[in-house]
Enzyme design. Structure first.
Site, mmCIF file in Angstrom:
data_model
loop_
_atom_site.group_PDB
_atom_site.id
_atom_site.type_symbol
_atom_site.label_atom_id
_atom_site.label_comp_id
_atom_site.label_asym_id
_atom_site.label_seq_id
_atom_site.Cartn_x
_atom_site.Cartn_y
_atom_site.Cartn_z
ATOM 1 N N GLU A 238 0.765 -1.144 -0.076
ATOM 2 C CA GLU A 238 -0.151 -0.367 0.087
ATOM 3 C C GLU A 238 0.874 1.237 -0.108
ATOM 4 O OE1 GLU A 238 -3.488 -0.349 2.139
ATOM 5 O OE2 GLU A 238 -3.500 2.390 2.843
ATOM 6 N N LYS B 31 -8.001 -1.334 11.290
ATOM 7 C CA LYS B 31 -7.457 -1.774 9.699
ATOM 8 C C LYS B 31 -5.785 -0.521 9.404
ATOM 9 C CE LYS B 31 -6.109 -1.359 4.851
ATOM 10 N NZ LYS B 31 -5.885 -0.909 4.268
HETATM 11 C C1 MEV Z 1 -5.838 3.262 5.223
HETATM 12 O O1 MEV Z 1 -5.095 1.739 4.883
HETATM 13 C C2 MEV Z 1 -5.957 3.312 6.645
HETATM 14 C C3 MEV Z 1 -6.757 4.130 7.025
HETATM 15 O O2 MEV Z 1 -8.198 3.977 6.260
HETATM 16 C C4 MEV Z 1 -6.593 4.337 8.309
HETATM 17 C C5 MEV Z 1 -7.219 4.995 9.794
HETATM 18 O O3 MEV Z 1 -9.057 5.477 9.133
HETATM 19 O O4 MEV Z 1 -7.312 5.927 10.584
HETATM 20 C C6 MEV Z 1 -6.257 5.498 6.563
#
Ligand code: MEV
Length: 451
Positions: free
Chosen positions: A87, A281
């Site tokens: 990512e 996540k």
């Molecule tokens: C993206 O991989 C992770 C986020 O969505 C985490 C969050 O929203 O805290 C940016």
């Protein structure tokens, strides 16, 4: 259906024959597919053989970027974090959080406990439960004594079996009982150690049941023996703190306003499962990247973290925040069952590299580093979400993926990156910028690239 793409005995074919069968049955251009698979083979035959033997039916390797987040201070020690992740923005976010906290004392982490759990699941069809309890009490010591040879080395290292209990789960399922073991597996993740002991315990259970005067064996049936990947007592805590006034948001926002917004954002994840899953996540973005880079089992870590997040019956944030007496404190408690010996830790060349890069941490230190990394990732995400929005940073990193998809030249990439220096890229405006730089219309782009 069996004649199209069906095969018996695939695993028995040679690697070459597997590939041949695969590309002939599933690909339009066998030559191109073959070249692709081969292009990902390691050029050192011995290293490739090692990879071939990690799993069954290996036909090639699957690359993941391996990035570094430097300046990561945990318990006063500076680390360069190895991160295996695809990512775009995760490593950049980690590096940003590392730089932010290195100037504010870094991460303070400590392992709370290191216990692992495993069960022999069995059915007991008797009626008088005291018979089973008495039988268990009579044979309990055998679970230690008769596994002496298996636990010998682990005991020398300070680990072994901590406890053996009889658990009655017949309230959940008729006649369902367990022998529950609690283990200390030191620097190894311990799956093989625990499963070997559990299978021996099942033998002991069956054997002793046959000899029991109450003929208890007529009623005992082993269902299975397996460790639990739910390890709420293999727990680590990591924390950062600083005076609120030094909590710069990276924008014009006042430090107190930022702290307040940040606290609200964490509270959303503490009470709202829809937000909590995304929040966690983001934590796992940091955790998994390190878990993979250090050769640990990210599926086990993921499954456990989420079960832990739902331990009171509602799925919640793994991290928490408190602002008190002008001090901002942000922490995480997360179960992490990790190993720094065993598994592929001494086999996979890049895993070995990661351990060396981290200074050969023991399992406790690795837990502390990885919990801190999860917290750092969460901090970066929340900081962006509550200030600039996530797309600014994310799309800046993703921009290169879109440009690579467009097969932009290096000169075009440089020009487009420069163009977005003060703008937030999106998929659509990146396509527009590409057309502008290449001097083509959007229609032509659709015609030539299908985008
Ligand atoms: C993206 O991989 C992770 C986020 O969505 C985490 C969050 O929203 O805290 C940016």
């Amino acid at each position: 259906m069996k004649d199209v793409g069906y095969i018996q005995g695939f695993s028995k074919l040679s690697k070459e024959s597997k590939i041949e069968w695969l590309i002939e049955n599933y690909f339009d251009d066998p030559g191109r597919s073959l070249d692709l698979l081969r292009s990902y083979w390691h050029n050192d035959v011995a290293v490739q053989k090692l990879h071939d033997e990690f799993i069954e039916n290996t036909v090639s390797n699957y690359y993941m970027p391996y990035g570094i987040a430097p300046n990561f201070l945990v318990n006063g020690k500076m680390y360069c974090l190895p991160m295996a992740i695809e990512e775009s923005s995760v490593v950049a976010a980690m590096a940003k959080a590392a730089n932010f906290w290195v100037e504010r004392g870094g991460f303070k982490a400590r392992v709370i406990s290191m216990k692992k759990i495993g069960h022999v699941h069995f059915v007991w069809r008797g009626t008088d439960k005291s018979e089973l309890q008495q039988f268990f009490a009579n044979i309990q010591q055998r679970f230690f004594d008769e596994t002496d040879d298996i636990t010998h080395n682990m005991r020398l290292r300070g680990g072994g079996i901590l406890d053996v209990e009889l658990i009655d789960r017949s309230d959940l399922e008729p006649n369902y009982y367990q022998i529950k073991g609690t283990f200390e597996t030191c620097d190894s993740m311990g799956a093989n150690f625990i499963n070997t002991i559990l299978e021996k315990w099942a033998e002991i259970l069956e054997f002793q049941a046959q000899r029991d005067p109450a003929l208890i064996d007529r009623h005992i049936e082993i269902i299975m023996c397996i460790l639990s990947n739910y390890t709420p007592e293999c727990l680590v805590r990591a924390e950062v703190s600083c005076p609120v006034e030094s909590l710069t948001s990276g924008t014009e926002m006042d430090a107190n306003d930022f702290a307040e917004k940040f606290v609200r954002a964490v509270h959303c994840a503490e009470i709202e499962p829809y937000r909590a899953v995304t929040h966690n996540k983001g934590i796992m973005n940091g955790v998994d990247a390190l878990v993979i880079a250090t050769g640990n089992d990210f599926r086990a870590v993921e499954a456990c973290a989420h079960a832990f997040a739902a331990r009171d019956g509602r799925y919640r944030s793994l991290s928490h925040v408190l602002v008190e007496d002008g001090v901002f404190r942000f922490w995480i408690e997360i179960p992490l069952s990790l190993g720094t010996v065993g598994g592929i830790t001494s086999l996979h060349p890049m895993v070995k590299f990661s351990h060396e890069l981290l200074g050969h941490p023991n399992a406790e230190e690795l837990m502390e580093i990885i919990a801190s990394a999860g917290l750092a990732q969460n901090f970066s995400a929340l900081r962006s979400l509550t200030t600039t929005g996530i797309q600014k940073g994310h799309m800046k990193m993703h921009l290169l993926n879109i440009l690579n998809q467009l097969e932009a030249t290096q000169a075009e990439k440089d020009q487009i990156i420069d163009y977005f220096r003060d703008k937030v890229p999106s998929y659509q405006n990146t396509l527009d910028a590409f057309c502008m730089v290449r001097g083509i219309s959007r229609e032509e782009l659709v015609r030539t690239k299908g985008m």
